[in-house]
Design a protein around this motif. Sequence first.
Motif, mmCIF file in Angstrom:
data_model
loop_
_atom_site.group_PDB
_atom_site.id
_atom_site.type_symbol
_atom_site.label_atom_id
_atom_site.label_comp_id
_atom_site.label_asym_id
_atom_site.label_seq_id
_atom_site.Cartn_x
_atom_site.Cartn_y
_atom_site.Cartn_z
ATOM 1 N N ALA A 42 0.732 -1.278 0.166
ATOM 2 C CA ALA A 42 -0.032 0.056 -0.105
ATOM 3 C C ALA A 42 0.943 1.351 0.080
ATOM 4 O O ALA A 42 0.556 1.984 -0.952
ATOM 5 N N PRO A 43 1.795 1.478 0.950
ATOM 6 C CA PRO A 43 2.642 2.739 0.928
ATOM 7 C C PRO A 43 3.206 3.037 -0.292
ATOM 8 O O PRO A 43 3.523 3.981 -0.766
ATOM 9 N N LEU A 44 3.955 1.758 -1.053
ATOM 10 C CA LEU A 44 4.599 2.026 -2.101
ATOM 11 C C LEU A 44 3.612 2.424 -3.454
ATOM 12 O O LEU A 44 3.911 3.132 -4.254
ATOM 13 N N VAL A 45 2.422 1.767 -3.477
ATOM 14 C CA VAL A 45 1.655 1.941 -4.883
ATOM 15 C C VAL A 45 1.186 3.551 -4.446
ATOM 16 O O VAL A 45 1.105 4.195 -5.394
ATOM 17 N N ARG A 46 0.663 4.017 -3.375
ATOM 18 C CA ARG A 46 0.389 5.483 -2.944
ATOM 19 C C ARG A 46 1.534 6.188 -3.441
ATOM 20 O O ARG A 46 1.362 7.221 -4.204
ATOM 21 N N ARG A 47 2.610 6.101 -3.160
ATOM 22 C CA ARG A 47 3.785 6.989 -3.451
ATOM 23 C C ARG A 47 4.002 6.908 -4.977
ATOM 24 O O ARG A 47 4.121 7.926 -5.492
ATOM 25 N N ALA A 48 4.098 5.851 -5.401
ATOM 26 C CA ALA A 48 4.208 5.586 -7.048
ATOM 27 C C ALA A 48 3.355 6.380 -7.798
ATOM 28 O O ALA A 48 3.712 7.089 -8.627
ATOM 29 N N HIS A 49 2.042 6.202 -7.332
ATOM 30 C CA HIS A 49 0.989 6.829 -7.908
ATOM 31 C C HIS A 49 1.168 8.289 -7.974
ATOM 32 O O HIS A 49 0.859 8.877 -8.968
ATOM 33 N N ARG A 50 1.426 8.872 -6.829
ATOM 34 C CA ARG A 50 1.592 10.325 -6.700
ATOM 35 C C ARG A 50 2.665 10.600 -7.413
ATOM 36 O O ARG A 50 2.818 11.766 -7.939
ATOM 37 N N ASP A 51 3.687 9.679 -7.729
ATOM 38 C CA ASP A 51 5.018 10.324 -8.345
ATOM 39 C C ASP A 51 4.720 9.928 -10.045
ATOM 40 O O ASP A 51 5.465 10.124 -10.806
ATOM 41 N N GLY A 52 3.446 9.969 -10.345
ATOM 42 C CA GLY A 52 3.167 9.525 -11.848
ATOM 43 C C GLY A 52 3.246 8.530 -12.543
ATOM 44 O O GLY A 52 2.910 8.148 -13.667
ATOM 45 N N ILE A 53 3.507 7.078 -11.583
ATOM 46 C CA ILE A 53 3.432 5.915 -12.358
ATOM 47 C C ILE A 53 1.992 5.609 -12.487
ATOM 48 O O ILE A 53 1.099 5.739 -11.749
ATOM 49 N N SER A 54 1.948 5.002 -14.081
ATOM 50 C CA SER A 54 0.537 4.967 -14.415
ATOM 51 C C SER A 54 0.375 3.322 -14.677
ATOM 52 O O SER A 54 -0.865 2.989 -14.840
ATOM 53 N N TRP A 55 1.468 2.548 -14.614
ATOM 54 C CA TRP A 55 1.318 1.101 -14.876
ATOM 55 C C TRP A 55 1.805 0.280 -13.797
ATOM 56 O O TRP A 55 2.945 0.881 -13.407
ATOM 57 N N PHE A 56 1.140 -0.518 -13.382
ATOM 58 C CA PHE A 56 1.497 -1.375 -12.100
ATOM 59 C C PHE A 56 1.477 -2.836 -12.535
ATOM 60 O O PHE A 56 0.544 -3.301 -13.200
ATOM 61 N N GLY A 57 2.423 -3.565 -12.219
ATOM 62 C CA GLY A 57 2.564 -4.902 -12.468
ATOM 63 C C GLY A 57 2.291 -5.707 -11.377
ATOM 64 O O GLY A 57 3.155 -5.683 -10.417
ATOM 65 N N ALA A 58 1.043 -6.395 -11.345
ATOM 66 C CA ALA A 58 0.571 -7.066 -10.058
ATOM 67 C C ALA A 58 0.722 -8.433 -9.856
ATOM 68 O O ALA A 58 0.830 -8.896 -8.644
ATOM 69 N N PHE A 59 0.980 -8.871 -10.752
ATOM 70 C CA PHE A 59 1.139 -10.477 -10.839
ATOM 71 C C PHE A 59 -0.260 -11.115 -10.798
ATOM 72 O O PHE A 59 -0.779 -11.609 -11.731
ATOM 73 N N ASP A 60 -0.720 -11.178 -9.724
ATOM 74 C CA ASP A 60 -1.992 -12.190 -9.311
ATOM 75 C C ASP A 60 -3.241 -11.186 -9.338
ATOM 76 O O ASP A 60 -3.046 -9.867 -9.121
ATOM 77 N N VAL A 61 -4.351 -11.914 -9.522
ATOM 78 C CA VAL A 61 -5.742 -11.027 -9.630
ATOM 79 C C VAL A 61 -5.939 -10.427 -8.001
ATOM 80 O O VAL A 61 -6.099 -8.941 -7.995
ATOM 81 N N PRO A 62 -5.735 -11.093 -7.001
ATOM 82 C CA PRO A 62 -6.015 -10.173 -5.595
ATOM 83 C C PRO A 62 -5.167 -9.206 -5.512
ATOM 84 O O PRO A 62 -5.562 -7.965 -5.091
ATOM 85 N N THR A 63 -3.781 -8.969 -5.843
ATOM 86 C CA THR A 63 -2.935 -8.012 -5.499
ATOM 87 C C THR A 63 -3.605 -6.886 -6.863
ATOM 88 O O THR A 63 -3.509 -5.674 -6.404
ATOM 89 N N GLY A 64 -3.883 -7.447 -7.947
ATOM 90 C CA GLY A 64 -4.416 -6.394 -8.845
ATOM 91 C C GLY A 64 -5.641 -5.586 -8.551
ATOM 92 O O GLY A 64 -5.548 -4.321 -8.588
#
Length: 344
Positions: A42-64
Amino acid sequence: MRASITVDLAAFSANLAAIRRRIAPAAHMLVVKDDAYGHGLAPLVRRAHRDGISWFGAFDVPTGLAVRELAGEHARVFVWLVAGPAEAREAVEAGLDIGVGDEELLADVAAVASPSTPARVHLKIDTGLRRNGIPADRWAAAIERAATLSERGMLRVEGVWSHIAEASDAEDDRARVRYEHALSVARGAGLRPLVRHLSASAAGFARPEFRYDLARIGAFAYGIRSAGGPTEDALGLRPIATVTAPVIEVHGDDVRVGLGGMDGLPSALGGRMSVGTPAGPRRLVRIAPDRSVVEGWHGARVGDVVRILGRGAPHSATDVAERIDTIGEEIALRIFPGLPREYR
Ligand SMILES: *Cc1c(COP(=O)(O)O)cnc(C)c1O
């Protein structure tokens, strides 16, 4: 008193910026599988989102699905492990980008999609790793099927991708030839524009021709370099996690610290690494299940903080991994998940 981890979010942002500069104009898909390599999703996705990352590689569906919640409806969230029809439905409904490496999954996804909720699909060609991916001799048939489903509005073929070993340049070059061929078959079937992605951290950094539109980079974003590869400094990256352990006992010339084999520290590292102490680097002599023995220093006392990995420590996760023939990610995933974490 036990060990803990501090995750430096400013260092994470700096790594993301270094990656952006390095791979532009390709975009960075931040890979966050395994709870963001043990750093905490959670903290890293929030930070990356704020930094303008628009693609996330989640691997599995629950993480997605978790990333979709954290990063919002506009984020592109790529999953490439879909466990059966129920998860296929969840992935389609959440608008996840689905990496499809076999024709059965293509059928599962098409079965739950509709013209009002089309599935976003990235078709994966097997470029030689034989670890999931549509085999070359089935590729044209799969493309044809996907093109038909796409014309009926059931899915959108968003991308063509593959995964390479990044262990030998020659092998990766051969994989790229197969990938290029698969791309031209897809284009020939009228599927375009396509997001093309092939590389992870190592090739994404070292080899411009492997970047295409998107590089799926996990390890380097967390400052975990490749074993046997360039140093963190050469890459312009910093480990974002620092593992510290308190001194729990001083015994003559030995100092015992609160981090041991049960915390995931491989006992084979005993005698093979150093740690940062208030008096400078000292050898880590032995690793017991619940503690480790460090070579003593003058004035050592209970409560002193010893730096095991990361900032202020002599080694990074990959440095110690190399001493026991493994990789930095393995060290991170053994040690980080069990320790309390703090973000700053
Ligand atoms: C883990 C993974 C990545 C990221 O690899 P790093 O070396 O950590 O950058 C990229 N693509 C796929 C398919 C992966 O499984």
